[in-house]
Design a protein around this motif. Structure first.
Motif, PDB file in Angstrom:
ATOM      1  N   ALA A 139      45.395  41.430  24.716  1.00 43.37           N
ATOM      2  CA  ALA A 139      44.231  41.011  25.499  1.00 43.37           C
ATOM      3  C   ALA A 139      44.673  40.178  26.694  1.00 43.37           C
ATOM      4  CB  ALA A 139      43.272  40.224  24.617  1.00 43.37           C
ATOM      5  N   ALA A 140      45.591  39.223  26.466  1.00 46.95           N
ATOM      6  CA  ALA A 140      46.080  38.396  27.575  1.00 46.95           C
ATOM      7  C   ALA A 140      46.770  39.250  28.619  1.00 46.95           C
ATOM      8  CB  ALA A 140      47.034  37.335  27.034  1.00 46.95           C
ATOM      9  N   GLU A 141      47.562  40.221  28.141  1.00 43.76           N
ATOM     10  CA  GLU A 141      48.318  41.080  29.052  1.00 43.76           C
ATOM     11  C   GLU A 141      47.379  41.929  29.902  1.00 43.76           C
ATOM     12  OE1 GLU A 141      48.891  44.483  27.391  1.00 43.76           O
ATOM     13  OE2 GLU A 141      49.427  45.277  29.333  1.00 43.76           O
ATOM     14  N   ALA A 142      46.334  42.466  29.264  1.00 45.30           N
ATOM     15  CA  ALA A 142      45.393  43.293  30.020  1.00 45.30           C
ATOM     16  C   ALA A 142      44.677  42.459  31.073  1.00 45.30           C
ATOM     17  CB  ALA A 142      44.385  43.932  29.073  1.00 45.30           C
ATOM     18  N   ALA A 143      44.325  41.219  30.714  1.00 44.39           N
ATOM     19  CA  ALA A 143      43.611  40.377  31.682  1.00 44.39           C
ATOM     20  C   ALA A 143      44.494  40.079  32.882  1.00 44.39           C
ATOM     21  CB  ALA A 143      43.161  39.094  30.998  1.00 44.39           C
ATOM     22  N   VAL A 144      45.773  39.718  32.627  1.00 42.73           N
ATOM     23  CA  VAL A 144      46.676  39.406  33.746  1.00 42.73           C
ATOM     24  C   VAL A 144      46.922  40.656  34.579  1.00 42.73           C
ATOM     25  CG1 VAL A 144      48.981  38.661  34.321  1.00 42.73           C
ATOM     26  CG2 VAL A 144      47.742  37.495  32.564  1.00 42.73           C
ATOM     27  N   ALA A 145      47.102  41.807  33.911  1.00 43.09           N
ATOM     28  CA  ALA A 145      47.376  43.036  34.646  1.00 43.09           C
ATOM     29  C   ALA A 145      46.203  43.397  35.539  1.00 43.09           C
ATOM     30  CB  ALA A 145      47.671  44.162  33.668  1.00 43.09           C
ATOM     31  N   ILE A 146      44.977  43.214  35.036  1.00 39.13           N
ATOM     32  CA  ILE A 146      43.828  43.580  35.857  1.00 39.13           C
ATOM     33  C   ILE A 146      43.659  42.610  37.013  1.00 39.13           C
ATOM     34  CG2 ILE A 146      41.311  43.658  35.747  1.00 39.13           C
ATOM     35  CD1 ILE A 146      41.693  45.283  33.211  1.00 39.13           C
ATOM     36  N   ALA A 147      43.999  41.327  36.792  1.00 44.40           N
ATOM     37  CA  ALA A 147      43.971  40.382  37.923  1.00 44.40           C
ATOM     38  C   ALA A 147      44.956  40.817  39.000  1.00 44.40           C
ATOM     39  CB  ALA A 147      44.293  38.977  37.431  1.00 44.40           C
ATOM     40  N   ILE A 148      46.166  41.232  38.580  1.00 49.28           N
ATOM     41  CA  ILE A 148      47.164  41.683  39.563  1.00 49.28           C
ATOM     42  C   ILE A 148      46.678  42.938  40.273  1.00 49.28           C
ATOM     43  CG2 ILE A 148      49.490  42.616  39.781  1.00 49.28           C
ATOM     44  CD1 ILE A 148      50.320  40.772  37.536  1.00 49.28           C
ATOM     45  N   ILE A 149      46.068  43.872  39.515  1.00 49.50           N
ATOM     46  CA  ILE A 149      45.609  45.129  40.116  1.00 49.50           C
ATOM     47  C   ILE A 149      44.531  44.845  41.159  1.00 49.50           C
ATOM     48  CG2 ILE A 149      44.306  47.218  39.600  1.00 49.50           C
ATOM     49  CD1 ILE A 149      45.806  47.374  36.970  1.00 49.50           C
ATOM     50  N   ILE A 150      43.613  43.928  40.828  1.00 53.70           N
ATOM     51  CA  ILE A 150      42.526  43.645  41.780  1.00 53.70           C
ATOM     52  C   ILE A 150      43.077  42.962  43.023  1.00 53.70           C
ATOM     53  CG2 ILE A 150      40.493  42.181  42.069  1.00 53.70           C
ATOM     54  CD1 ILE A 150      39.629  43.054  39.340  1.00 53.70           C
ATOM     55  N   ASN A 151      44.063  42.073  42.823  1.00 52.74           N
ATOM     56  CA  ASN A 151      44.688  41.435  43.987  1.00 52.74           C
ATOM     57  C   ASN A 151      45.410  42.456  44.846  1.00 52.74           C
ATOM     58  OD1 ASN A 151      45.218  39.293  45.527  1.00 52.74           O
ATOM     59  ND2 ASN A 151      46.738  38.366  44.196  1.00 52.74           N
TER      60      ASN A 151
ATOM     61  N   VAL B 240      35.960  47.148  28.255  1.00 51.56           N
ATOM     62  CA  VAL B 240      34.951  46.722  29.231  1.00 51.56           C
ATOM     63  C   VAL B 240      35.628  46.174  30.489  1.00 51.56           C
ATOM     64  CG1 VAL B 240      33.105  45.068  29.611  1.00 51.56           C
ATOM     65  CG2 VAL B 240      33.184  46.339  27.512  1.00 51.56           C
ATOM     66  N   LEU B 241      36.715  45.420  30.281  1.00 54.68           N
ATOM     67  CA  LEU B 241      37.478  44.894  31.425  1.00 54.68           C
ATOM     68  C   LEU B 241      38.038  46.041  32.262  1.00 54.68           C
ATOM     69  CD1 LEU B 241      38.151  41.936  32.031  1.00 54.68           C
ATOM     70  CD2 LEU B 241      40.337  42.304  30.971  1.00 54.68           C
ATOM     71  N   ILE B 242      38.565  47.077  31.586  1.00 54.42           N
ATOM     72  CA  ILE B 242      39.134  48.215  32.309  1.00 54.42           C
ATOM     73  C   ILE B 242      38.047  48.953  33.081  1.00 54.42           C
ATOM     74  CG2 ILE B 242      40.140  50.495  31.933  1.00 54.42           C
ATOM     75  CD1 ILE B 242      41.885  49.293  29.814  1.00 54.42           C
ATOM     76  N   ILE B 243      36.873  49.112  32.441  1.00 53.75           N
ATOM     77  CA  ILE B 243      35.784  49.830  33.121  1.00 53.75           C
ATOM     78  C   ILE B 243      35.313  49.040  34.339  1.00 53.75           C
ATOM     79  CG2 ILE B 243      33.381  50.541  32.837  1.00 53.75           C
ATOM     80  CD1 ILE B 243      34.076  51.447  30.057  1.00 53.75           C
ATOM     81  N   PHE B 244      35.255  47.702  34.194  1.00 55.70           N
ATOM     82  CA  PHE B 244      34.866  46.894  35.350  1.00 55.70           C
ATOM     83  C   PHE B 244      35.881  47.030  36.473  1.00 55.70           C
ATOM     84  CE2 PHE B 244      31.621  44.517  33.048  1.00 55.70           C
ATOM     85  CZ  PHE B 244      30.716  44.352  34.073  1.00 55.70           C
ATOM     86  N   SER B 245      37.156  47.037  36.130  1.00 55.79           N
ATOM     87  CA  SER B 245      38.148  47.153  37.205  1.00 55.79           C
ATOM     88  C   SER B 245      38.117  48.543  37.819  1.00 55.79           C
ATOM     89  CB  SER B 245      39.531  46.807  36.689  1.00 55.79           C
ATOM     90  OG  SER B 245      39.954  47.773  35.790  1.00 55.79           O
ATOM     91  N   ILE B 246      37.736  49.574  37.037  1.00 56.36           N
ATOM     92  CA  ILE B 246      37.572  50.899  37.636  1.00 56.36           C
ATOM     93  C   ILE B 246      36.431  50.870  38.642  1.00 56.36           C
ATOM     94  CG2 ILE B 246      36.860  53.263  37.152  1.00 56.36           C
ATOM     95  CD1 ILE B 246      38.325  53.051  34.521  1.00 56.36           C
ATOM     96  N   PHE B 247      35.329  50.229  38.256  1.00 53.85           N
ATOM     97  CA  PHE B 247      34.204  50.144  39.186  1.00 53.85           C
ATOM     98  C   PHE B 247      34.584  49.381  40.447  1.00 53.85           C
ATOM     99  CE2 PHE B 247      30.953  50.606  35.597  1.00 53.85           C
ATOM    100  CZ  PHE B 247      30.856  51.948  35.856  1.00 53.85           C
ATOM    101  N   LEU B 248      35.454  48.372  40.314  1.00 57.67           N
ATOM    102  CA  LEU B 248      35.803  47.564  41.479  1.00 57.67           C
ATOM    103  C   LEU B 248      36.785  48.270  42.392  1.00 57.67           C
ATOM    104  CD1 LEU B 248      36.181  44.006  39.985  1.00 57.67           C
ATOM    105  CD2 LEU B 248      34.519  44.761  41.633  1.00 57.67           C
ATOM    106  N   THR B 249      37.630  49.146  41.836  1.00 60.44           N
ATOM    107  CA  THR B 249      38.721  49.655  42.668  1.00 60.44           C
ATOM    108  C   THR B 249      38.642  51.142  42.974  1.00 60.44           C
ATOM    109  OG1 THR B 249      40.099  50.012  40.737  1.00 60.44           O
ATOM    110  CG2 THR B 249      40.339  47.926  41.847  1.00 60.44           C
ATOM    111  N   GLN B 250      37.853  51.931  42.248  1.00 57.46           N
ATOM    112  CA  GLN B 250      37.888  53.376  42.464  1.00 57.46           C
ATOM    113  C   GLN B 250      36.620  53.842  43.147  1.00 57.46           C
ATOM    114  OE1 GLN B 250      40.546  55.412  41.187  1.00 57.46           O
ATOM    115  NE2 GLN B 250      41.487  53.427  40.953  1.00 57.46           N
ATOM    116  N   LYS B 251      36.765  54.909  43.914  1.00 66.03           N
ATOM    117  CA  LYS B 251      35.571  55.559  44.454  1.00 66.03           C
ATOM    118  C   LYS B 251      34.976  56.431  43.368  1.00 66.03           C
ATOM    119  CE  LYS B 251      37.147  55.759  49.182  1.00 66.03           C
ATOM    120  NZ  LYS B 251      38.575  55.531  48.856  1.00 66.03           N
ATOM    121  N   ALA B 252      33.656  56.365  43.227  1.00 68.66           N
ATOM    122  CA  ALA B 252      33.017  57.111  42.144  1.00 68.66           C
ATOM    123  C   ALA B 252      33.078  58.608  42.424  1.00 68.66           C
ATOM    124  CB  ALA B 252      31.564  56.667  42.009  1.00 68.66           C
TER     125      ALA B 252
END
Lengths: 104, 191
Positions: free
Chosen positions: A74-86, B68-80
């Protein structure tokens, strides 16, 4: 429960591990690669729990390992998604082929 | 073949099919949904092994949190509605080769190894037992890893906030100069 030999459970977890590895090799999108890593972590969890259940049922070490692995995943996924969004903010893409500034 | 073993083979086939779909699906959103089904199937496998607490944790943390976190990041970064680019055929062939060879090697080793149980008896995995071991400091206690993991979660939380935080527009003068041309460059790249 007892009729299933442990090697059948290990077959499932090994197959899941290599499915995750296949996804990690072929996908170029960072989010899908993260999903493959989750599959790999889950296959390891199945292994730990099966060994605990079949070989050492008086102790709960495999169960605790699985619990801690879930926490760390869970921690790893959260950090990875923060990096991806950045990364998306600076590159407008999450494809790993587009993030090659430090490659050459 | 009893109902229990039929359930096991059904759940295993479900897990593997969903995992395969998750790594091969063309649309990233569907891929996330297949991953969700796969994780729920793994929780079913834990239920089958009579580890209800672990199955509940699996559903809460994976299905409820990570997917849910992955789905949110898909919504934030991918074109639908856009497909993922198809990987090169050469890469697919070599990946299949590598995974099949690795699977064959690993499974032959597993199949030849005689697993013998050291002790027998049912696994006592009730929640009160798990709780007292998790916070115990004695021989079977896991208090130290519990504390280490809690520190790790705190560090990950702070790290996520720091990494994903938007840098404010008014910054230190040195950093602003450094950050400005990069921004222009990325903008021109997308336009």
């Amino acid at each position: 429960m007892s009729q299933i030999p442990i090697s059948h459970i290990l077959f499932v977890s090994t197959a899941l591990f290599f499915i995750g590895m296949y996804g990690f090799f072929t996908r170029r999108n960072m989010i899908t690669m993260l999903m493959s890593v989750e599959l790999i972590l889950n296959s390891v969890n199945i292994n730990f729990v099966a060994f605990n259940k079949y070989l050492f049922p008086q102790k709960m070490e495999g169960l605790f390992f699985a619990l801690f692995i879930i926490t760390i995943a869970a921690a790893e996924a959260a950090v990875a998604i923060a990096i991806i969004i950045n990364l998306y903010r600076s590159h407008r893409s999450v494809d790993i082929e587009d993030a090659d500034e430090m490659k050459y | 073949m009893s109902a229990s073993s039929i359930f096991f083979y059904f759940v295993s086939a479900f897990i593997l099919a969903m995992g395969l779909l998750a790594v091969t699906s063309k649309k990233i959103f569907r891929s996330a949904i297949w991953l969700l089904f796969c994780l729920v199937g793994i929780a079913g496998l834990f239920f089958w092994m009579q580890l209800q607490f672990l199955a509940a944790v699996q559903i809460v943390v994976y299905a409820g949190g990570i997917v849910v976190l992955i789905i949110f990041s898909i919504f934030l970064t991918q074109k639908a509605g856009t497909d993922l680019p198809k990987p090169a055929t050469r890469r697919i062939i070599f990946s299949i080769l590598a995974t099949l060879l690795g699977f064959a090697l690993t499974y032959t080793i597993i199949a030849r190894h005689p697993f013998s149980a050291r002790d027998t008896g049912p696994l006592n995995a009730r929640v009160n037992e798990i709780g007292s071991q998790m916070l115990g400091t004695g021989r079977d206690g896991y208090a130290l890893p519990f504390e280490v993991v809690s520190i790790l979660l705190l560090a990950a939380m702070i790290g996520c906030i720091v990494i994903a935080m938007k840098t404010p527009a008014i910054n230190l003068p040195g950093r602003e100069k450094k950050g400005e041309p990069e921004k222009l460059e990325t903008n021109s790249m997308t336009v």
